[in-house]
Design an enzyme around this catalytic site. Structure first.
Site, PDB file in Angstrom:
ATOM      1  N   LYS A   1      73.141  65.313  26.202  1.00  0.00           N
ATOM      2  CA  LYS A   1      74.589  65.669  25.278  1.00  0.00           C
ATOM      3  C   LYS A   1      73.750  66.273  23.557  1.00  0.00           C
ATOM      4  CE  LYS A   1      78.318  63.358  27.961  1.00  0.00           C
ATOM      5  NZ  LYS A   1      78.847  62.361  27.922  1.00  0.00           N
TER       6      LYS A   1
ATOM      7  N   ARG B   1      75.615  60.620  35.734  1.00  0.00           N
ATOM      8  CA  ARG B   1      76.125  61.064  35.683  1.00  0.00           C
ATOM      9  C   ARG B   1      75.489  62.260  35.172  1.00  0.00           C
ATOM     10  NH1 ARG B   1      79.420  64.803  32.740  1.00  0.00           N
ATOM     11  NH2 ARG B   1      80.870  65.233  34.397  1.00  0.00           N
TER      12      ARG B   1
HETATM   13  C1  9MG Z   1      83.279  64.710  32.234  1.00  0.00           C
HETATM   14  N1  9MG Z   1      82.852  63.527  31.478  1.00  0.00           N
HETATM   15  C2  9MG Z   1      81.703  64.229  30.650  1.00  0.00           C
HETATM   16  N2  9MG Z   1      80.498  62.997  30.342  1.00  0.00           N
HETATM   17  C3  9MG Z   1      81.354  62.275  30.915  1.00  0.00           C
HETATM   18  C4  9MG Z   1      80.278  61.064  30.514  1.00  0.00           C
HETATM   19  O1  9MG Z   1      79.237  60.213  30.126  1.00  0.00           O
HETATM   20  N3  9MG Z   1      81.184  59.699  31.599  1.00  0.00           N
HETATM   21  C5  9MG Z   1      81.890  60.165  32.593  1.00  0.00           C
HETATM   22  N4  9MG Z   1      82.629  59.222  33.387  1.00  0.00           N
HETATM   23  N5  9MG Z   1      82.601  61.568  32.560  1.00  0.00           N
HETATM   24  C6  9MG Z   1      82.293  62.629  31.659  1.00  0.00           C
END
Ligand code: 9MG
Length: 289
Positions: free
Chosen positions: A228, A263
């Site tokens: 990110k 994730r």
């Molecule tokens: C789809 N998506 C993109 N970033 C995310 C994040 O930080 N958490 C979750 N649950 N979905 C995400």
């Protein structure tokens, strides 16, 4: 750490024993972090299989880009992107499949096609009927805090108290989910790193994840920091494909602060990082008075 169960459509996932790794599978032509490489159903399924071989516990399939500034895609387009991949993967694999969507119609079709979790980055703000579909299927539901929409979120003025905003937003979403019949044991929460927060607030949310864990003791905590932009800001404007080391550092910090599920795009690196961080957490907890 006590081992608890996150209830999904056809099984329960134990969490708290070790960190679970959710692999990201974007089936969008413009995914910001992987350049839309996995757009065809065949290459998407192949990539999912690689992530499973690398140790992924869950695969999260998304057909609508959530990158800052991105527009909504139509329901028909989203269905066409994700459903063939979910169907194919559900026949080939035994690990739980999650669908990353904000639309109840897509959630319903995905659950029918074999998904067991709905990952809603709006935490029911865009389409509360997602909760009805989750309740009917007895599926898992990820409620992620966000502000505005992916198109507007980075233009919003920052909130003064980001921790307070995340906690109250998640409480409201949990209440909506429960009013619509979703059981508490099916819900996971997520602070929504990068969704309407400043770079400093993203760091603050990781640093104070233990506070979130104390506020929501009965819920698994999922966090997504992978590649990110706040990492880019911390790393002299490194582009998305140069943020692996930063991602791993943020995962280790998140696990130390109480994350149960991470994730990620880079599954092998995350699996190795969480094994080490989990070992440290276990020893630290044993030594606590
Ligand atoms: C789809 N998506 C993109 N970033 C995310 C994040 O930080 N958490 C979750 N649950 N979905 C995400």
């Amino acid at each position: 750490m006590p081992i608890r169960q996150w209830k999904l459509a056809r099984r329960s996932l134990p969490y708290g024993e070790r960190t679970l790794v959710m692999g990201v599978l974007n089936v969008t032509p413009d995914s910001f972090s992987d350049g839309g490489k996995f757009y065809s159903p065949e290459s998407a399924v192949e990539h999912a299989q690689e992530m499973i071989a690398a140790g992924a516990d869950i695969i999260d399939i998304g057909g609508e880009s959530t990158r800052p500034g991105s527009a909504f895609v139509s329901e028909a387009e989203e269905l066409q992107r994700v459903i063939p991949v979910i169907k194919q993967l559900a026949t080939e694999t035994s690990i739980p499949i999650s669908v990353d969507t904000t639309k109840s119609s897509v959630a319903r079709a995905a659950l029918e096609a074999g998904a067991e979790i709905v990952n809603d980055i709006s935490a029911l703000r865009f389409d509360p009927a997602i909760a009805d579909e989750v309740a009917k299927a007895g599926a898992g539901l990820v409620l992620m805090h966000s502000r505005g929409t992916p198109k507007t979120m980075q233009q919003l003025p920052p909130v003064a108290d980001i921790m307070g905003d995340v906690i109250s937003g998640l409480r409201e979403s949990i209440a909506v989910a429960e009013q619509r019949g979703v059981s508490q044991e099916n819900i996971a929460i997520d602070p929504g790193i990068g969704f309407g927060k400043t770079a400093a607030q993203n760091v603050e949310l990781i640093a104070h994840l233990d506070q979130l864990a104390r506020e929501f003791t009965d819920f698994p905590i999922l966090i997504g920091t992978s590649r990110k932009s706040f990492l880019g800001k911390l790393l002299d404007n490194a582009p998305a494909d140069q943020r692996l080391n930063g991602t791993i550092a943020s995962i280790a910090a998140s696990v130390m602060k109480g994350a149960h599920i991470v994730r990620v795009h880079d599954v092998k690196a995350a699996v190795e990082a969480t094994k080490v961080a989990d070992a440290v957490v276990r020893i630290s907890k044993l030594k606590m008075p």
